[in-house]
Design an enzyme around this catalytic site. Structure first.
Site, mmCIF file in Angstrom:
data_model
loop_
_atom_site.group_PDB
_atom_site.id
_atom_site.type_symbol
_atom_site.label_atom_id
_atom_site.label_comp_id
_atom_site.label_asym_id
_atom_site.label_seq_id
_atom_site.Cartn_x
_atom_site.Cartn_y
_atom_site.Cartn_z
ATOM 1 N NE ARG A 1 53.897 29.183 44.653
ATOM 2 C CZ ARG A 1 54.724 29.196 45.704
ATOM 3 N NH1 ARG A 1 54.751 30.239 46.495
ATOM 4 N NH2 ARG A 1 55.519 28.177 45.939
ATOM 5 C CE1 TYR B 1 32.739 43.539 42.415
ATOM 6 C CE2 TYR B 1 34.753 43.134 43.643
ATOM 7 C CZ TYR B 1 33.726 42.675 42.842
ATOM 8 O OH TYR B 1 33.687 41.353 42.484
ATOM 9 C CG ASP C 1 38.568 49.618 42.639
ATOM 10 O OD1 ASP C 1 38.874 49.741 41.434
ATOM 11 O OD2 ASP C 1 37.852 48.684 43.057
ATOM 12 C CE LYS D 1 34.472 43.745 36.597
ATOM 13 N NZ LYS D 1 35.327 42.991 37.506
#
Length: 569
Positions: free
Chosen positions: A51, A103, A176, A201
């Site tokens: 983690r 987005y 972004d 993406k």
């Protein structure tokens, strides 16, 4: 690997690292979640638990750090997890400036959770530099969130200018970069502090990995807050997904350049098409942001474009349903071309025009894609679709127009995203009356912000009143507590939620505890908690001081027609 090599070469060879023990050229996968300690309790590798760290995603992080010219990178379980981690590293009360066009998932998270957790979110148009400069509050603004080209209208922000405005007031800038990718734009080279990716993406590029990433220009205390958030929230990527991601990045330059070339060919072919009212693509010289894009994007303008179909939503849906080569799907940046009607995907509160179709151009031949789309558009062209550009928005002239414009640009985006509506009802002698409807949880928390915002933007404004549909005066106090509660529900709450086909019913009230039931469009709504906690309860506490708590007794699972479907993106 020697730093003399180009970013494209480094991507192709995944940094060119060879396993010291085996000589393996292909990077390995490390599925282990735990690592053995030394006899003295220390860790021989410095790794304690997956983690926090894992060699598999360490490799992908180093590669993306190199491609973005950054100092460090963190992978996340999704693009949304990566984006929201940046906001979650802020503190309650921090003012953040966010691109109005961005987005949809980030916009929704900010409306549902960011504001409720104490962030002061202001949506702005970063292409309007004077307005952007005026929106910065020195000492209060902590983050400027940009997206360029901005999904799905593909507005282009001047990164160099925006960064200078932000840094002059010590504001951190995050961009972004999902659509441009480091192939076309490296925001850190323009002074940006943080770069965010939905790695699902273009970075992965094959539609088989859900992942996100944040790259920083420097390792500082804020970056460590992001790191701690990732570790403690557990929003980490799995080793196999991290391995697939680094494999996808090895062909990133080839894929992005090919899809950009094809997108430009498609955009040029359909510009001025009789079935379209507009083609939105930064690579076209007619695009308002073309000159800026040409200056800060190198080697192409991305594989994303949008078309606006003449005639409106019905015709746009018909086109999307008629294609045979394009796939109707929600995503972008893959090897296959996708088409999507964004308005229906995002829902009633979306700011996207209902005639818009978003295209993600893949690796097919340009001629095949053009042929497929041309065939889908032919019936509309034959029906006489009107040509010509979208009419520009008129410049506000009267005082009410000026106020309405400010409300639309700076207030309404936040209200709409949370399930409410706001319109200017009147402006008389400097007093602005706004009529609100929809979720009270969208309206009530914003009331205290609306007046100073409007007075700062429009000096002629002296006061702001917010009323509900049909309301002409504040509720009159009643001696009977239950009657006063019912009056607030009847005169303020229900006229608002009626706009979405909802209703709130008072079940009972005793000892300061009010039990209510949500019906119609409110039953099962994903914004029910916001409506109650930040709307209904707050109104009742203000109007009826005896109220100590509001209890929701609704059977939400039985809801049939929520305004926001539970599974809505």
């Amino acid at each position: 690997m020697n730093s003399q090599w180009s970013a494209e070469t480094l991507a192709a060879q995944a940094l060119g690292e060879v396993d010291a023990a085996s000589g393996a050229i292909t990077p390995a996968i490390h599925p282990s979640t735990s690592y053995e300690r030394n006899p003295d309790g220390t860790y021989r590798s410095g790794l304690a638990y997956t983690r926090s760290d894992n060699p598999t995603y360490d490799h992908a992080e180093r590669l993306l750090t190199t491609l973005e010219s950054g100092a460090s990178c963190m992978l996340f379980a999704s693009g949304s997890a990566a984006a929201t981690a940046v906001f979650q590293a802020l503190l309650p009360g921090d003012h953040v400036l966010v691109s109005r066009v961005l987005y949809w998932g980030v916009r929704q998270w900010l409306a549902h959770f960011g504001v409720a957790w104490g962030l002061d979110v202001e949506f702005i148009d970063p292409t309007d530099l004077p307005a952007l400069r005026a929106a910065v509050r020195p000492g209060r603004t902590r983050l400027m969130w940009l997206e360029t080209p901005a999904n799905p209208l593909w507005d282009v922000t001047d990164l160099d200018a925006a960064v200078r405005i932000a840094h002059a007031a010590d504001v951190r800038v995050a961009v972004d970069n999902t659509v441009a990718t480091p192939v076309l734009t490296r925001p850190i080279d323009f002074g940006v502090d943080l770069v965010v990716h939905s790695a699902t993406k273009y970075l992965n590029g094959h539609g088989d990995v859900l992942a996100g990433a944040v790259v920083t220009a420097r390792a500082d205390p804020f970056w460590e807050r992001v790191r701690v958030w990732r570790r403690t929230s557990g929003s980490v990527l799995g080793p196999f997904e991290a391995w697939l991601l680094q494999r996808g990045m090895r062909t990133l330059f080839l894929r992005v350049r090919r899809s950009s070339e094809t997108a430009l060919a498609v955009a040029r072919h359909f510009e001025g098409h009789p079935a379209l009212s507009a083609v939105l693509y930064p690579g076209l010289s007619s695009h308002p942001g073309h000159d800026i894009a040409a200056r800060q994007m190198s080697g192409g303008f991305s594989g994303m474009l949008s078309i606006r179909v003449a005639g409106g939503e019905r015709e746009a849906m018909t086109v999307a349903g008629s294609v045979t080569l394009f796939k109707r799907g929600t995503s972008l940046g893959g090897v296959e071309s996708l088409i999507e009607h964004r308005k229906s995907t995002e829902g009633a509160s979306s700011p996207v025009p209902d005639d818009l179709l978003r295209l993600s151009i893949g690796l097919e031949t340009p001629d095949d894609l053009i042929t497929d789309l041309e065939a889908a558009l032919q019936p509309i062209a034959r029906a006489g679709g009107e040509r010509g550009p979208i009419e520009p928005r008129s410049v506000p002239s009267t005082l009410i127009d000026v106020v309405a414009n400010v409300v639309e640009q700076r207030v309404a985006p936040f209200i709409i995203a949370r399930g409410g509506q706001l319109r200017v009802k009147s402006v008389e002698d400097g007093v602005v009356t706004l009529e609100a409807s929809g979720s009270p949880g969208a309206i009530v928390p914003a009331i205290e912000r609306i007046q100073p915002l409007l007075r700062a933007a429009v000096p002629q404004v002296t006061a702001v009143h917010v009323v509900w549909p049909g309301q002409t005066r504040p509720a009159v106090p009643d001696a009977d507590t239950v009657a006063r509660i019912q009056r607030v529900i009847d005169e303020e709450v229900n006229p608002a939620v009626a706009a979405h086909g909802g209703r709130v019913t008072l079940v009972d009230a005793s000892d300061g505890r009010v039990r209510i039931r949500l019906e119609g469009g409110c039953q099962g709504c994903s914004l029910a908690e916001v409506t109650i906690r930040q709307g209904v309860e707050r109104l009742l506490r203000e109007r009826v001081p005896e109220v100590s708590a509001v209890v929701d007794v609704t059977d939400h699972r039985a809801g049939e027609a929520p305004y926001y479907a539970p599974g809505k993106r």
